[in-house]
Design an enzyme around this catalytic site. Sequence first.
Site, PDB file in Angstrom:
ATOM      1  N   LYS A  38      -5.685  18.094  -2.603  1.00 51.32           N
ATOM      2  CA  LYS A  38      -4.702  17.794  -1.566  1.00 51.32           C
ATOM      3  C   LYS A  38      -3.308  18.276  -1.949  1.00 51.32           C
ATOM      4  CE  LYS A  38      -3.919  13.382  -0.188  1.00 51.32           C
ATOM      5  NZ  LYS A  38      -2.734  12.724   0.381  1.00 51.32           N
ATOM      6  N   SER A  39      -2.890  17.985  -3.170  1.00 53.09           N
ATOM      7  CA  SER A  39      -1.546  18.370  -3.607  1.00 53.09           C
ATOM      8  C   SER A  39      -1.362  19.885  -3.571  1.00 53.09           C
ATOM      9  CB  SER A  39      -1.292  17.859  -5.025  1.00 53.09           C
ATOM     10  OG  SER A  39      -1.287  16.456  -5.075  1.00 53.09           O
ATOM     11  N   ARG A  50       1.077  22.414  -1.039  1.00 54.13           N
ATOM     12  CA  ARG A  50       2.058  23.347  -1.618  1.00 54.13           C
ATOM     13  C   ARG A  50       1.738  24.791  -1.294  1.00 54.13           C
ATOM     14  NH1 ARG A  50       1.995  18.660  -4.036  1.00 54.13           N
ATOM     15  NH2 ARG A  50       3.756  17.869  -5.249  1.00 54.13           N
ATOM     16  N   GLY A  53       3.117  11.421   2.931  1.00 46.22           N
ATOM     17  CA  GLY A  53       4.366  11.355   2.194  1.00 46.22           C
ATOM     18  C   GLY A  53       4.728  12.685   1.570  1.00 46.22           C
ATOM     19  N   ARG A  64       7.629   3.425   4.069  1.00 45.16           N
ATOM     20  CA  ARG A  64       7.731   3.760   2.646  1.00 45.16           C
ATOM     21  C   ARG A  64       9.161   4.159   2.275  1.00 45.16           C
ATOM     22  NH1 ARG A  64       2.693   7.870   2.329  1.00 45.16           N
ATOM     23  NH2 ARG A  64       1.607   6.925   4.097  1.00 45.16           N
ATOM     24  N   ASP A 107      -3.162   7.727  -8.191  1.00 46.28           N
ATOM     25  CA  ASP A 107      -3.942   7.672  -6.953  1.00 46.28           C
ATOM     26  C   ASP A 107      -5.371   7.186  -7.183  1.00 46.28           C
ATOM     27  OD1 ASP A 107      -1.899   8.474  -5.282  1.00 46.28           O
ATOM     28  OD2 ASP A 107      -2.402  10.594  -5.435  1.00 46.28           O
ATOM     29  N   LYS A 139       2.612   2.634  -1.836  1.00 48.45           N
ATOM     30  CA  LYS A 139       1.699   3.665  -1.341  1.00 48.45           C
ATOM     31  C   LYS A 139       1.375   3.374   0.127  1.00 48.45           C
ATOM     32  CE  LYS A 139       1.033   6.306  -4.981  1.00 48.45           C
ATOM     33  NZ  LYS A 139       1.211   7.790  -4.945  1.00 48.45           N
ATOM     34  N   ARG A 148      -0.993  -1.393  -2.818  1.00 40.09           N
ATOM     35  CA  ARG A 148      -2.336  -1.260  -3.374  1.00 40.09           C
ATOM     36  C   ARG A 148      -2.637  -2.286  -4.461  1.00 40.09           C
ATOM     37  NH1 ARG A 148      -2.966   5.329  -3.359  1.00 40.09           N
ATOM     38  NH2 ARG A 148      -3.550   5.517  -1.159  1.00 40.09           N
ATOM     39  N   ARG A 197      -7.698   5.759   0.254  1.00 41.17           N
ATOM     40  CA  ARG A 197      -8.193   5.449  -1.094  1.00 41.17           C
ATOM     41  C   ARG A 197      -8.947   4.116  -1.102  1.00 41.17           C
ATOM     42  NH1 ARG A 197      -7.419  10.515  -3.019  1.00 41.17           N
ATOM     43  NH2 ARG A 197      -5.230  11.111  -2.982  1.00 41.17           N
TER      44      ARG A 197
END
EC number: 2.5.1.19
Length: 431
Positions: free
Chosen positions: A21-22, A26, A93, A122, A318, A345, A349, A391
């Site tokens: 995902k990250s 990017r 986010g 957030r 995460d 988050k 969490r 998650r």
Amino acid sequence: MIHTMIAPRRLRGIIDLPGDKSISHRAVLLNAIATGAAEVANFLTGADCLSTIACVQALGVRVERHEDTVRVFGAGLRSLREPVDVLDCGNSGTTLRLLTGMLAGQEGIFAVLTGDASLRSRPQQRIVAPLRALGATLDGRDRGNRAPLVVRGAYLHGGAYDLPIASAQVKSALLLAALFGDGTLTLTGRTDGRDHTERMLAAMGATITVDGQTIRLTPPDRPEALHPLSLRVPGDPSSATFWWVAAALHPDAELTTTGVCLNPTRTGALDALRAMGAQIEVANQRVEGGEPVGDVTVRSSSLRGIVIEGALIPRLIDELPVLALAAACAEGETIIRDAQELRVKETDRIATVVAGLTALGAVVEPTEDGMIIAGGGNLRGATLESHGDHRLAMTWAIAGLVGAGETTLHGAEAVDVSYPEFWNVLRRIRE
């Protein structure tokens, strides 16, 4: 959506993971300000990353997607157009924070960034304050601490900033803003978060150096300086961790996840599971798209409790919900501390994981920055709620694979944020 699960007799399978995902985020954002076309294969098609594509398109960038392959046609650093409408970041986010940094230095651009109810709740001061220190003109609810955020592109300057928390999103927002500054940005302090932005910028020709805990970025001297980067996105280790935990906890399991990103800033969960005694084998290690990858096999294991704290936390933040599930089934006490980031988050969490584990029969005590898990419990089926948190949804699904009796999950559709194929994979590996 409601899913009901009963523990299967065996778990077996080879799992091709969704793209990280990250890195998917990017790859689109950075190629959007490069000069030329880039092809991104194995792009994660979850809701979060699709929000990034939609926002980039709203800024005038041509993006084409065919299944999990994306082509981005960048036109240079200062090519983004002022959006005609609010930029909707959904639940992401990463989209909100990185785009805020990227747009902060786009002189003449006015943009409003918002998202769903969870994202709007957030805290954003963590990026707003340092960006303002570079000359950014930002505003928003709660004096800029909550979305919607308002960005008026301004002329930014370089400087130095000491990061108080290990956050890849904060670090990346500052690095993206610095591309449009008039001098070198030096970051020190807690720079030990995920380093995908640094790796990608270096691969695209940016002048960036990493020396221990110090990162320096000098802005390009011409708008076409960044060249496009085509890559295959490696498998997401955060997604893989759910299968690793399932295999370790189930009494008759062997699961292999292929092409997993093994970037050292992302392998904290693997290290924690090894420390707990999980049977783990890593094979076929190689480099793809500038990132180390490999195939990870996990087999049924007898786990023991450990302490998870300090420098390990940013490397598995995460994955902590599903690691807490593993700890509940391990022998002996597990202590998680220094994880106050979990409070902000998609949900709190700490509170939601403790409530869910308690419903499953575990003995768990919340703390301000983590939890204490007694371990040794034989989990029982329960009715659980995802709270719209992907998650959590996947953590409770794994609980349903190893607990006694029937586990029912409400809000199961939350997995679509990061792993749309999750339920199909779960059905396939059951025997």
